[in-house]
Design a protein around this motif. Structure first.
Motif, PDB file in Angstrom:
ATOM      1  N   LEU A 190       0.827  -1.204   0.000  1.00 25.67           N
ATOM      2  CA  LEU A 190       0.000   0.000   0.000  1.00 25.67           C
ATOM      3  C   LEU A 190       0.863   1.255   0.000  1.00 25.67           C
ATOM      4  O   LEU A 190       0.574   2.225  -0.726  1.00 25.67           O
ATOM      5  CB  LEU A 190      -0.929   0.009   1.218  1.00 25.67           C
ATOM      6  N   LEU A 199      -3.847   6.333   6.893  1.00 21.01           N
ATOM      7  CA  LEU A 199      -4.992   5.643   6.314  1.00 21.01           C
ATOM      8  C   LEU A 199      -5.817   6.557   5.420  1.00 21.01           C
ATOM      9  O   LEU A 199      -6.272   6.143   4.346  1.00 21.01           O
ATOM     10  CB  LEU A 199      -5.874   5.067   7.431  1.00 21.01           C
ATOM     11  N   ILE A 202      -4.061   7.054   2.074  1.00 24.49           N
ATOM     12  CA  ILE A 202      -4.201   5.858   1.241  1.00 24.49           C
ATOM     13  C   ILE A 202      -5.605   5.805   0.635  1.00 24.49           C
ATOM     14  O   ILE A 202      -5.784   5.514  -0.549  1.00 24.49           O
ATOM     15  CB  ILE A 202      -3.925   4.597   2.078  1.00 24.49           C
ATOM     16  N   GLY A 203      -6.612   6.117   1.475  1.00 20.67           N
ATOM     17  CA  GLY A 203      -7.989   6.100   0.991  1.00 20.67           C
ATOM     18  C   GLY A 203      -8.222   7.076  -0.147  1.00 20.67           C
ATOM     19  O   GLY A 203      -8.962   6.779  -1.093  1.00 20.67           O
ATOM     20  N   CYS A 274      -9.332   3.082   4.317  1.00 24.30           N
ATOM     21  CA  CYS A 274      -8.491   2.871   3.128  1.00 24.30           C
ATOM     22  C   CYS A 274      -9.297   2.393   1.926  1.00 24.30           C
ATOM     23  O   CYS A 274      -8.992   2.751   0.783  1.00 24.30           O
ATOM     24  CB  CYS A 274      -7.408   1.847   3.434  1.00 24.30           C
TER      25      CYS A 274
END
Length: 504
Positions: A190, A199, A202-203, A274
């Motif tokens: 990731l 997070l 990343i999302g 995420c």
């Protein structure tokens, strides 16, 4: 500002500070200064319970305040996120820890395991679980996960003279390390694909088309496998029966309640932050169908095997696995109704925690050192020999079976209703059929307690007497009945906690 920020972090700080203080108390208090070893350990059990109660009280105080309006609430973001989801889990984790410490206060001295380090492990492992609930970064997730897991490994092996305990702890450690490695590989992919460890970052990358990247798809699969292990979902459950059976019963109680809640907090936070976009949560190319199949397999396999067990402790272990399957139904339902379905998972975790902790506590009360209640035969006639313990056990088993007017009924009702509202009729029917199968092995315990007598010449279990365990059962029983009679307020809190994820 500093005071307000410290107040928001107070549940975590109280539990962490309490762990350090109890470690000092254990290290510097001599046996002569505190009486015999049993009194000393009982004092540590009471101190641990007080720390958890303080953590719960601070969680409630923070909840009642206006979290969103507090200046500096994001001072540790993205590593630590303070929101209603975090505070809700802080409360239930402290509640589960308090019940476990009360059970340990009676069990450990009775079985000559009264070593004070158990309570430090209990508190420090809970700190890790609370970090998981608050984690907003992959590094914090790993730090919280390992803190929680290492304490759980040590508590599983706490009965160091038992080969069964050592075997269960070794399996738990080896398979847990393997799952953590898979999770770490997934996180590394990731980071490589998105350039973020937080997070939310990343999302955002995944939302703008990351689901078409093969690297992110592989990362999602690895993360799901690692998360499935931590919640003991089939086929990643192999460690659970042996670890639950070999560990001292307070440690089993802790793993079945607090560790499982921490695992689901991590799963919800990672998946919905995420991979909470429409593409990632679609039925055609997202994670919901994978979790749906895992839920079906988990419920079915665990319930079928649980019905064949002769050890009550192993039966409760497979029961814990089956409940992970029910919980995953609510997670899958979030693809169509994010806040509502995920809120049912939070409420179910609360009802499951008090019910399963009470069930293990009742099993502790039904036996004493050298005369423990382990098998169904050991419980034969306990309803006549020790009516209070049998009555408490019956209440918690009825709640686990989902029979009204207990907390377990509404826990399952809300999850199944969320699945129906999301259009998952087949999944709901399978879950309902599994609940009927589960009722068989729960009610089988009641048959042995009230309708069977010990076989001729068989050594029967001798019930123990403990104010600590009795207090734990009374607390659990009150919560089981209260959540079963008036669930609306707790459900409203769960909805507010889940609302941070927005709607899909």
């Amino acid at each position: 500002m500093a005071f307000a920020f410290a107040f928001l972090l107070s549940p975590l700080l109280v539990v962490a500070g309490g762990a350090l203080l109890l470690m000092l108390a254990e290290a510097f208090t001599s046996k002569r200064g505190r009486g015999d070893h049993g009194d000393r350990a009982s004092g540590l059990a009471l101190g641990t319970t007080v720390v958890f109660a303080a953590g719960f009280a601070f969680s409630l105080g923070v909840w009642l305040g206006d979290i969103e309006a507090v200046a500096g609430a994001d001072a540790l973001a993205p590593w630590i996120v303070i929101d209603r989801f975090t505070i809700f889990f802080d409360g239930i984790l402290c509640l589960g820890g308090a019940i476990t410490s009360l059970i340990a206060g009676g069990y450990l001295p009775e079985h000559k395991l009264d070593r004070g380090e158990f309570y430090s492990l209990l508190l420090l492992s809970t700190v890790g679980a609370m970090m998981l609930a608050a984690a907003g970064d992959l590094l914090t997730v790993l730090l919280g996960l390992e803190t929680m897991s290492i304490g759980a490994y040590a508590m599983t092996a706490f009965r160091h003279t038992s080969k069964r305990s050592a075997e269960g702890a070794l399996k738990y450690f080896l398979l847990g390390s393997f799952a953590s490695a898979l999770l770490l590989y997934g996180f590394a992919l990731l980071y490589g694909a998105t350039g973020h460890t937080d997070l939310a970052g990343i999302g955002e990358v995944v939302k703008v088309g990351g689901t078409h990247s093969p690297m992110i798809v592989v990362a999602l699969v690895l993360v799901l496998v690692g998360l499935a292990f931590k919640i003991s979902a089939v086929p990643f459950h192999m460690w659970t029966p042996d670890a639950y059976e070999g560990a001292p019963t307070p440690a089993t109680t802790y793993m079945a309640s607090v560790v499982k809640a921490g695992g689901f907090a991590m799963l919800l936070r990672v998946l919905f932050t995420c991979f909470g976009d429409k593409a990632s949560m679609s039925w055609s190319a997202g994670w919901p169908p994978m979790l749906a199949w895992i839920a079906v397999i988990t419920m079915t396999v665990a319930n079928l095997i649980a019905g064949q067990q002769e050890s009550v402790k192993r039966m409760l272990a497979y029961s814990s696995i089956a409940h992970a399957g029910y919980l995953l139904i609510g997670v899958v339902g979030a693809m169509h109704s994010m806040p509502q379905a995920s809120a049912t998972v939070l409420f179910y975790l609360l009802t499951y925690m008090v019910s399963t902790a009470g069930a293990f506590g009742s099993l502790v009360l039904c036996g004493s050192r050298g005369m423990e209640a382990v098998s169904y035969e050991d419980l034969a006639g306990i309803g006549r020999r020790h009516p209070p313990a049998a009555l408490a056990f019956s209440l918690f088993l009825i709640s686990l079976a989902g029979i009204p007017p207990t907390a377990g009924f509404f826990g399952k009702w809300f999850v199944f209703r969320a699945a129906i509202d999301s259009g998952f009729y087949a999944l709901t029917i399978i879950a309902f059929m599994n609940s009927v199968v589960a009722a068989y092995y729960y009610l089988r315990v009641l048959v042995f307690m009230y309708m069977r007598e010990p076989a001729a010449g068989m050594t029967t279990s001798v019930p123990m007497r403990s104010g600590y365990v009795t207090a734990a059962l009374l607390l659990s029983a009150i919560l089981v009945l209260l959540l079963g009679i008036a669930p609306s307020q707790s459900l409203d809190m769960a909805i507010k906690a889940a609302s941070i994820f927005g709607s899909s």
